[in-house]
Every structure is written in C-alpha cells, then in structure tokens.
Design a protein around this motif. Sequence first.
Motif, PDB file in Angstrom:
ATOM      1  N   ARG A 292       0.845  -1.201   0.000  1.00  0.00           N
ATOM      2  CA  ARG A 292       0.000   0.000   0.000  1.00  0.00           C
ATOM      3  C   ARG A 292       0.872   1.240   0.000  1.00  0.00           C
ATOM      4  O   ARG A 292       1.926   1.251   0.651  1.00  0.00           O
ATOM      5  CB  ARG A 292      -0.895  -0.020   1.244  1.00  0.00           C
ATOM      6  CG  ARG A 292      -1.848   1.152   1.382  1.00  0.00           C
ATOM      7  CD  ARG A 292      -2.899   0.827   2.439  1.00  0.00           C
ATOM      8  NE  ARG A 292      -2.266   0.401   3.681  1.00  0.00           N
ATOM      9  CZ  ARG A 292      -2.255   1.108   4.809  1.00  0.00           C
ATOM     10  NH1 ARG A 292      -2.880   2.256   4.874  1.00  0.00           N
ATOM     11  NH2 ARG A 292      -1.643   0.645   5.882  1.00  0.00           N
TER      12      ARG A 292
ATOM     13  N   ARG B  78      -0.277  14.261  13.282  1.00  0.00           N
ATOM     14  CA  ARG B  78      -0.905  13.079  12.689  1.00  0.00           C
ATOM     15  C   ARG B  78      -0.270  11.833  13.291  1.00  0.00           C
ATOM     16  O   ARG B  78       0.701  11.901  14.030  1.00  0.00           O
ATOM     17  CB  ARG B  78      -0.723  13.084  11.176  1.00  0.00           C
ATOM     18  CG  ARG B  78      -1.371  14.268  10.491  1.00  0.00           C
ATOM     19  CD  ARG B  78      -1.854  13.895   9.124  1.00  0.00           C
ATOM     20  NE  ARG B  78      -2.879  12.871   9.193  1.00  0.00           N
ATOM     21  CZ  ARG B  78      -4.004  12.879   8.490  1.00  0.00           C
ATOM     22  NH1 ARG B  78      -4.250  13.842   7.655  1.00  0.00           N
ATOM     23  NH2 ARG B  78      -4.874  11.898   8.614  1.00  0.00           N
ATOM     24  N   GLY B  79      -0.820  10.692  12.904  1.00  0.00           N
ATOM     25  CA  GLY B  79      -0.270   9.438  13.410  1.00  0.00           C
ATOM     26  C   GLY B  79      -0.838   9.153  14.785  1.00  0.00           C
ATOM     27  O   GLY B  79      -2.014   8.872  14.921  1.00  0.00           O
TER      28      GLY B  79
ATOM     29  N   HIS C 259      -0.207   6.638  16.750  1.00  0.00           N
ATOM     30  CA  HIS C 259      -0.585   5.234  16.881  1.00  0.00           C
ATOM     31  C   HIS C 259       0.639   4.359  16.641  1.00  0.00           C
ATOM     32  O   HIS C 259       1.685   4.851  16.193  1.00  0.00           O
ATOM     33  CB  HIS C 259      -1.713   4.879  15.884  1.00  0.00           C
ATOM     34  CG  HIS C 259      -1.340   5.014  14.454  1.00  0.00           C
ATOM     35  ND1 HIS C 259      -1.747   6.065  13.660  1.00  0.00           N
ATOM     36  CD2 HIS C 259      -0.568   4.238  13.647  1.00  0.00           C
ATOM     37  CE1 HIS C 259      -1.263   5.926  12.442  1.00  0.00           C
ATOM     38  NE2 HIS C 259      -0.535   4.826  12.408  1.00  0.00           N
TER      39      HIS C 259
ATOM     40  N   TYR D 185      -4.705  -1.601   4.416  1.00  0.00           N
ATOM     41  CA  TYR D 185      -5.318  -0.893   5.548  1.00  0.00           C
ATOM     42  C   TYR D 185      -6.172  -1.862   6.370  1.00  0.00           C
ATOM     43  O   TYR D 185      -7.026  -2.555   5.824  1.00  0.00           O
ATOM     44  CB  TYR D 185      -6.185   0.252   5.018  1.00  0.00           C
ATOM     45  CG  TYR D 185      -6.862   1.034   6.113  1.00  0.00           C
ATOM     46  CD1 TYR D 185      -6.118   1.830   6.970  1.00  0.00           C
ATOM     47  CD2 TYR D 185      -8.235   0.973   6.293  1.00  0.00           C
ATOM     48  CE1 TYR D 185      -6.726   2.555   7.981  1.00  0.00           C
ATOM     49  CE2 TYR D 185      -8.851   1.696   7.306  1.00  0.00           C
ATOM     50  CZ  TYR D 185      -8.083   2.482   8.140  1.00  0.00           C
ATOM     51  OH  TYR D 185      -8.690   3.195   9.145  1.00  0.00           O
TER      52      TYR D 185
ATOM     53  N   ARG E 221      -4.185   2.596  19.012  1.00  0.00           N
ATOM     54  CA  ARG E 221      -4.365   4.049  19.040  1.00  0.00           C
ATOM     55  C   ARG E 221      -4.357   4.626  20.458  1.00  0.00           C
ATOM     56  O   ARG E 221      -4.387   5.841  20.631  1.00  0.00           O
ATOM     57  CB  ARG E 221      -5.673   4.433  18.337  1.00  0.00           C
ATOM     58  CG  ARG E 221      -5.656   4.153  16.831  1.00  0.00           C
ATOM     59  CD  ARG E 221      -6.841   4.805  16.160  1.00  0.00           C
ATOM     60  NE  ARG E 221      -6.934   4.474  14.743  1.00  0.00           N
ATOM     61  CZ  ARG E 221      -6.342   5.163  13.765  1.00  0.00           C
ATOM     62  NH1 ARG E 221      -5.610   6.214  14.060  1.00  0.00           N
ATOM     63  NH2 ARG E 221      -6.490   4.797  12.503  1.00  0.00           N
TER      64      ARG E 221
HETATM   65  P1  TYD Z   1      -5.699   8.188  10.067  1.00  0.00           P
HETATM   66  O1  TYD Z   1      -5.419   6.777  10.483  1.00  0.00           O
HETATM   67  O2  TYD Z   1      -6.418   9.067  11.035  1.00  0.00           O
HETATM   68  O3  TYD Z   1      -4.337   8.887   9.658  1.00  0.00           O
HETATM   69  P2  TYD Z   1      -3.032   9.063  10.571  1.00  0.00           P
HETATM   70  O4  TYD Z   1      -3.233   8.253  11.823  1.00  0.00           O
HETATM   71  O5  TYD Z   1      -1.916   8.486   9.755  1.00  0.00           O
HETATM   72  O6  TYD Z   1      -2.867  10.495  10.843  1.00  0.00           O
HETATM   73  O7  TYD Z   1      -6.487   8.126   8.693  1.00  0.00           O
HETATM   74  C1  TYD Z   1      -7.305   9.165   8.242  1.00  0.00           C
HETATM   75  C2  TYD Z   1      -8.485   8.576   7.493  1.00  0.00           C
HETATM   76  O8  TYD Z   1      -8.072   7.897   6.313  1.00  0.00           O
HETATM   77  C3  TYD Z   1      -9.265   7.574   8.322  1.00  0.00           C
HETATM   78  O9  TYD Z   1     -10.647   7.801   8.067  1.00  0.00           O
HETATM   79  C4  TYD Z   1      -8.868   6.235   7.749  1.00  0.00           C
HETATM   80  C5  TYD Z   1      -8.545   6.564   6.315  1.00  0.00           C
HETATM   81  N1  TYD Z   1      -7.485   5.698   5.739  1.00  0.00           N
HETATM   82  C6  TYD Z   1      -7.814   4.804   4.738  1.00  0.00           C
HETATM   83  O10 TYD Z   1      -8.985   4.677   4.331  1.00  0.00           O
HETATM   84  N2  TYD Z   1      -6.837   4.042   4.202  1.00  0.00           N
HETATM   85  C7  TYD Z   1      -5.541   4.141   4.605  1.00  0.00           C
HETATM   86  O11 TYD Z   1      -4.672   3.437   4.062  1.00  0.00           O
HETATM   87  C8  TYD Z   1      -5.217   5.077   5.656  1.00  0.00           C
HETATM   88  C9  TYD Z   1      -3.818   5.230   6.149  1.00  0.00           C
HETATM   89  C10 TYD Z   1      -6.230   5.835   6.185  1.00  0.00           C
END
Ligand code: TYD
Length: 134
Positions: free
Chosen positions: A33, A46-47, A49, A114, A121
Amino acid sequence: MQIVKYVFQPHGDERGQLVALEEFKDIPFRIKRVYYMYDTADGFVRGKHAHKKLEQILVCIHGSCKILLDNGTEKKIVPLEKPYEGVYVASGMWREMYDFSEDAVLLVLASELYDESDYIRDYDEFLISVGAGK
Ligand code: TYD
C-alpha cells in the motif's frame, strides 16, 4: 533505540531528478500500500498510533516534517527534509508526524493493506504491548 534512515539513489541528469523505490531492493518489505498526506493544517499532529504488524517507510517527497518515534522507553525525533531520504518505522513503534511545512507531501510505503485491527491508538495500551506499561 536505533533509527534506520534510508538515503535513496536519485537518478539525476540535466532534466532533473528521479527516485525509484522497489520492494526488497530499496525497501525492505513487500509494498502492499502507498498513501500520502498533504495540505496538513498548521499545528496538527498526525499518526499517534502504533501497528501490531505493519512496517512502513516514510518519505517527505516535498517540503518537510518531523517524525517522533517512540518504542515505549525511548523517543527520537527524525526530521525529514529531502525527497530522497526515508525513515523506517517498525511494527510496535509509536509514531507522530508534525511540524509539516505548508507544502509538505508525506509519502508512506506500507507492508500491509489498511486494517484498523492492526492499529494501537491508545498510548497506555501501546506501552503495555511493548512491555513498558505501569
Ligand atoms: P488516520 O489513520 O487518522 O491517519 P493518521 O493516523 O496516519 O494520521 O487516517 C485518516 C483517514 O483515512 C481515516 O478515516 C482512515 C482513512 N485511511 C484509509 O482509508 N486508508 C488508509 O490506508 C489510511 C492510512 C487511512
């Protein structure tokens, strides 16, 4: 805690630069991915987690940002400022991405599709998972 940074080989000529990333060659896992973040609003983190299984390489292909890596006992900050450098994020590592420049595009190469069930988290749950809980 060891930070694994990658410096990719740019193929440059008078036309400009090109970086190619191949699984098992430039990247130490099968790339299942690819996703990227851009237009990150000022001041947001962001992140926040960790992953149970997934491994990643992060590349800030435009602009700059900072990555905080935390293994539960130690934290390190890795600035990403060049489109030809990446940082490896192992499973079981808490990560936060912040200080995005306005023009930042953060590319993520991931070893898994995903899967929300692969996420940790909650920070306390993360500490317990790495044996560093209270
Ligand atoms: P999120 O996990 O909050 O991003 P990060 O933790 O990296 O800041 O993801 C944001 C949104 O995008 C959430 O609704 C899930 C979606 N998403 C996908 O659909 N596919 C993916 O591969 C990722 C990484 C996120």
